[in-house]
Structures are given as C-alpha cells and as structure tokens.
Design a protein around this motif. Structure first.
Motif, PDB file in Angstrom:
ATOM      1  N   VAL A 280       0.811  -1.218   0.000  1.00 28.79           N
ATOM      2  CA  VAL A 280       0.000   0.000   0.000  1.00 28.79           C
ATOM      3  C   VAL A 280       0.851   1.277   0.000  1.00 28.79           C
ATOM      4  N   ALA A 281       2.119   1.148  -0.416  1.00 32.19           N
ATOM      5  CA  ALA A 281       2.991   2.330  -0.374  1.00 32.19           C
ATOM      6  C   ALA A 281       2.409   3.462  -1.225  1.00 32.19           C
ATOM      7  N   ASP A 282       1.698   3.105  -2.294  1.00 31.83           N
ATOM      8  CA  ASP A 282       1.143   4.156  -3.167  1.00 31.83           C
ATOM      9  C   ASP A 282      -0.158   4.754  -2.612  1.00 31.83           C
ATOM     10  N   ALA A 283      -0.693   4.145  -1.545  1.00 37.28           N
ATOM     11  CA  ALA A 283      -1.978   4.625  -1.013  1.00 37.28           C
ATOM     12  C   ALA A 283      -1.812   5.440   0.266  1.00 37.28           C
ATOM     13  N   VAL A 284      -0.581   5.468   0.842  1.00 33.85           N
ATOM     14  CA  VAL A 284      -0.390   6.225   2.081  1.00 33.85           C
ATOM     15  C   VAL A 284       0.708   7.280   1.894  1.00 33.85           C
ATOM     16  N   GLN A 285       0.561   8.389   2.592  1.00 37.54           N
ATOM     17  CA  GLN A 285       1.588   9.442   2.549  1.00 37.54           C
ATOM     18  C   GLN A 285       2.108   9.618   3.965  1.00 37.54           C
ATOM     19  N   LEU A 286       3.397   9.337   4.143  1.00 32.25           N
ATOM     20  CA  LEU A 286       3.982   9.343   5.489  1.00 32.25           C
ATOM     21  C   LEU A 286       5.016  10.455   5.610  1.00 32.25           C
ATOM     22  N   ARG A 287       5.010  11.135   6.771  1.00 33.81           N
ATOM     23  CA  ARG A 287       5.930  12.260   6.995  1.00 33.81           C
ATOM     24  C   ARG A 287       6.402  12.248   8.446  1.00 33.81           C
ATOM     25  N   GLY A 288       7.490  12.965   8.693  1.00 29.71           N
ATOM     26  CA  GLY A 288       7.890  13.202  10.075  1.00 29.71           C
ATOM     27  C   GLY A 288       7.182  14.447  10.581  1.00 29.71           C
ATOM     28  N   GLY A 289       7.139  14.615  11.923  1.00 28.42           N
ATOM     29  CA  GLY A 289       6.591  15.874  12.434  1.00 28.42           C
ATOM     30  C   GLY A 289       5.865  15.701  13.750  1.00 28.42           C
ATOM     31  N   ASP A 290       5.855  16.813  14.499  1.00 30.48           N
ATOM     32  CA  ASP A 290       5.249  16.827  15.825  1.00 30.48           C
ATOM     33  C   ASP A 290       3.724  17.006  15.683  1.00 30.48           C
ATOM     34  N   ALA A 291       2.962  16.100  16.300  1.00 29.17           N
ATOM     35  CA  ALA A 291       1.496  16.191  16.229  1.00 29.17           C
ATOM     36  C   ALA A 291       0.996  17.518  16.793  1.00 29.17           C
ATOM     37  N   LEU A 292       1.809  18.143  17.667  1.00 30.09           N
ATOM     38  CA  LEU A 292       1.380  19.401  18.274  1.00 30.09           C
ATOM     39  C   LEU A 292       1.598  20.588  17.331  1.00 30.09           C
ATOM     40  N   GLN A 293       2.279  20.316  16.216  1.00 25.89           N
ATOM     41  CA  GLN A 293       2.574  21.420  15.293  1.00 25.89           C
ATOM     42  C   GLN A 293       2.085  21.162  13.871  1.00 25.89           C
ATOM     43  N   ARG A 294       1.915  19.904  13.515  1.00 27.12           N
ATOM     44  CA  ARG A 294       1.558  19.591  12.119  1.00 27.12           C
ATOM     45  C   ARG A 294       0.180  20.135  11.782  1.00 27.12           C
ATOM     46  N   MET A 295       0.106  20.764  10.623  1.00 27.93           N
ATOM     47  CA  MET A 295      -1.181  21.291  10.163  1.00 27.93           C
ATOM     48  C   MET A 295      -1.914  20.172   9.409  1.00 27.93           C
TER      49      MET A 295
END
Ligand SMILES: C[S@@+](CC[C@H](N)C(=O)[O-])C[C@H]1O[C@@H](n2cnc3c(N)ncnc32)[C@H](O)[C@@H]1O
Length: 405
Positions: A280-295
């Motif tokens: 499912v690599a083409d179906a998900v978009q994964l990123r780094g980042g703090d949940a308290l800051q990510r928009m």
C-alpha cells in the motif's frame, strides 16, 4: 455440503464488529451466526473456513469445533480427546501442540490437564496406525485448542496457525505497536467508510494507516501469509489458489488519501517499509513531524484515528518532551500537558475533523478539555481502553479563545 461449528475469538469489545464482518465475508453460506463472549460462533463449510482466514481483520483465529462434552476430572478429558477422529484432520507426520484455556475450571493443574489431552491425541494415532505424531511447542504444524469451563470441555482444531493479527508485512516494529486486529477494530468502530481522508498524526510503525489503506484498496489481510489449514487433511490446494487469485484481482484504487506522521523519523521509516511490504505504499503518505505542530494534511476535513503516546507505554516526544529530573512526575505532567496542547492545536486548526483517540485513560476528555461524542470500550492486550470520538466543531475554538476561555 458438510458444515462445521466454528468459533472466531476476538478482543473484548469487538464481538459486534466481528459479527458484521463474518456476515459480510460469508453471506448466506454461514448459518447460526451469533456473538458470544470473546468471539463469534457460526456454522459454515470448508470454503468459508478459508475465506474467513483470508479476509477477517478482526478475528484472532478461526477454530473448528470437534467436541463439546461434560467433564469432572482429567480422565474425562482423556476420554473426550480420545473420541475425536484426529486422523481425519491430520496425519502423524505433522507435529502438534495443545493450547489450553480455562474459565472457572475446578481442576488443580491445567498443565496436567493439557498433558492428558496431548496423550489422548497421540495414543489415538498410535492405537490406529502405530505412529505417534511429535509434539512441538514452538512451531507446531497443527494446533489443538481445548477450552475448559466449570463443567464442559470444548475441543477445536485451529485452522489459522499463527494468530491472524500477523498479516505477514510487519518486520519493523516501534516500541508499542498496535496489534493489526485492534487497528482494524478501531477502524470498524469509527465507521470510516474509505471515502473520507484519514490521518494518524502519531502513526508509529504505521499499523492504523496500513490497515486503513488495505481496506481502501480492498486488499485481503491474509494474502501475504500461510495458514494452519494448509497442513490439514481437508485442504485442497487448487481451491485455495483459486480463492487467493480471486482476492488478488479485487484490488482497487483508494477513494481518498491516507496520511500518517510521527515525531520520530525512525518510526516513519519503519512505517514506510511496512507499507511497501503490505502493498500500500502508493496509497499512504507518510511524513515526520510533531502532532502538536503539524497542520492538516489537506484542506477538506477528514477523520483522525490514533493511539497516542501514553505514560508507561510510550512517552510523548516533540515540543512536549519531558525535561530532566523527577522523570515519572514529569511524564505524568507532560502527558496531561501533551493532551491539553494537542486539543488546543486541534481546536485551532482542525475544525470540521473528527478525531478518534484510543486511550487507557478514562479521564482523557477532561485532560483535553473536550467532550467526547462517543466512547467505545476496547481492550489493548491486558489494558482496558476506550476509543473516544471528538468532533472538532468549526469556529467554536476561535470564538472561545477570543473570549479568553
Ligand atoms: C503508542 S505509539 C503508536 C503506535 C502505532 N499505532 C503503531 O502501531 O506502531 C505512539 C507514537 O507516538 C509518537 N509520538 C510521541 N510524541 C509525539 C508527538 N509529539 N508528535 C507525533 N508523534 C509522537 C511516538 O513516536 C510513537 O510512535
């Protein structure tokens, strides 16, 4: 067509969702489908045994019942297990193992009870053909499940082998990965219907997003693994191959995007590799980042589904990371702080989103200063949890903030 009584155990709280899933997978081919404590019972044929193993996201395994009789002592257990025609299910070339569970059994030693059942199975083979199958407690070819209650024993042959939460794609785990079956239960309880974007802002090794993406792409959870039934005598390889190939052809493109992020980049890497193995690599978009800051990952609102870091299991990172000194106290305070900050971040930036949060903390809504609109009880292994639903109402937070509350 021969049908068998089947029992599909599941985590506590999941029975009603499993009931719906079984009905969807088997259709009219299953009869007497009913929820029981800790699982679902039904009657169905061998084709459904294969189908349930391949398609169920919620069951822990698919057990086929071979006996249900009263007992008083160990000799009755021996007699009950001797009367089952095991030779119709496996040959003495297959190793086996007895898995015993008990609820209110009066017997003193469950180990001894399991030993008597094991002897009965082995003796039956020896008495018929002269060869006893080997016992293998680590990697048995065949598992026999015995359940004792206060006065009856139920014997099952297991058709799954490794438990069904092992989908075959996980090599990289985080520190507190969710079981795939629990991630699937969270999805089922949320009622997410694949047409709305889904986002896990604390995705760890990616369990929730990968389960969601497989659902969205109509990928059967069991396509990558082997099953216990492949070692049993009724197994017909051609029928199984046909069923798998039908499932492989059912893949479709997802209707809505699925996002995951985590403050730990190592976790995002794990999730990415797991998603690749899960197809499912083409179906998900994964990123780094703090949940308290990510928009929000996109402008249209969607559904957030997460099991956030929690106290003893895993601590919060990012801007809410605890400082040095008095670590436990710091963790407790920081947990409260993390959730307060998360709630205000969501109120400000996630208007219109629905957030489903799994937590062992019954007081989580209070800590977040949010009122939940639903609370679904669910077990995460031994931890009693709740899945809380919070509706991020557009505009209200800004209005309240402006009023100084
Ligand atoms: C309980 S685990 C989630 C496990 C995940 N569901 C899985 O199956 O692997 C919590 C995750 O939250 C992450 N985390 C901790 N603090 C965070 C923060 N401030 N922002 C985003 N993620 C955070 C941790 O790195 C960890 O991967």
């Amino acid at each position: 067509m021969t049908t068998f009584p089947l029992f599909l155990p599941c985590a506590g709280g999941v029975e009603a969702y499993l009931l719906e899933e079984v009905a969807r997978i088997c259709g009219p081919s299953a009869t007497d489908v009913r929820a029981a404590r800790g699982g679902v019972q039904l009657r169905a044929g061998w084709a459904e045994v294969m189908r349930l193993n391949l398609h169920s996201r919620l069951a822990q395994r698919v057990l086929l019942q071979l006996a249900h009789v009263p007992y008083r002592g160990e000799d009755d257990l021996y007699a009950a297990a001797s009367a089952v025609p095991w030779e119709e299910w496996f040959t003495p070339r297959e190793s086996f193992k007895i898995e015993l569970t008990a609820h209110q059994s009066p017997l003193k030693s469950l180990n001894f009870a399991a030993l008597r059942i094991k002897d009965a199975v082995a003796d039956r083979f020896r008495n018929r053909g002269g060869v006893r199958p080997d016992v293998d407690t680590q990697r048995p070819a065949v598992r026999v499940f015995a359940h004792l209650d206060a006065d009856s024993i139920t014997l099952y042959i297991d058709t799954s082998g490794e438990p069904l939460f092992k989908r075959g794609w996980r090599e990289d785990k985080g520190e507190a990965p969710l079981k795939e079956t629990l991630a699937a239960a969270m999805l089922a309880a949320s009622g997410w219907d694949t047409t709305v974007p889904l986002y896990d802002p604390c995705c760890g090794s990616g369990t929730i997003v990968i389960e969601a993406a497989q659902v969205a792409c109509n990928i059967a959870p069991g396509l990558l693994r082997r099953f216990g039934f492949e070692r049993l005598r009724p197994h017909v390889a051609a029928e199984w191959a046909a069923l798998k190939s039908q499932a492989q052809q059912a893949r479709r493109a997802p209707a809505a995007p699925i996002f995951g992020s985590d403050v730990a980049f190592r976790m995002v890497d794990f999730a990415q590799r797991n998603a690749e193995r899960a197809g499912v690599a083409d179906a998900v978009q994964l990123r780094g980042g703090d949940a308290l800051q990510r928009m929000p990952p996109l402008e249209t609102p969607g559904v957030m589904l997460l099991n956030p870091p929690y106290g003893e299991r895993i601590e919060a990172g990012g801007i809410a990371r605890p400082g040095r000194g008095g670590r436990e106290q710091a963790q407790m305070e920081q947990a409260g702080d993390f959730f307060t900050q998360l709630a205000s971040h969501w109120k400000r930036n996630y208007a219109g989103w629905t957030a489903w949060v799994l937590s062992p903390d019954a007081k989580l809504p209070g800590r977040m200063r949010l009122k939940e609109s639903r609370r679904v009880p669910m077990w995460n292994g031994p931890l009693e949890c709740r899945l809380f639903r919070f509706d991020m109402v557009a505009g209200s937070a800004r209005a309240r903030d402006a009023a100084g509350s």
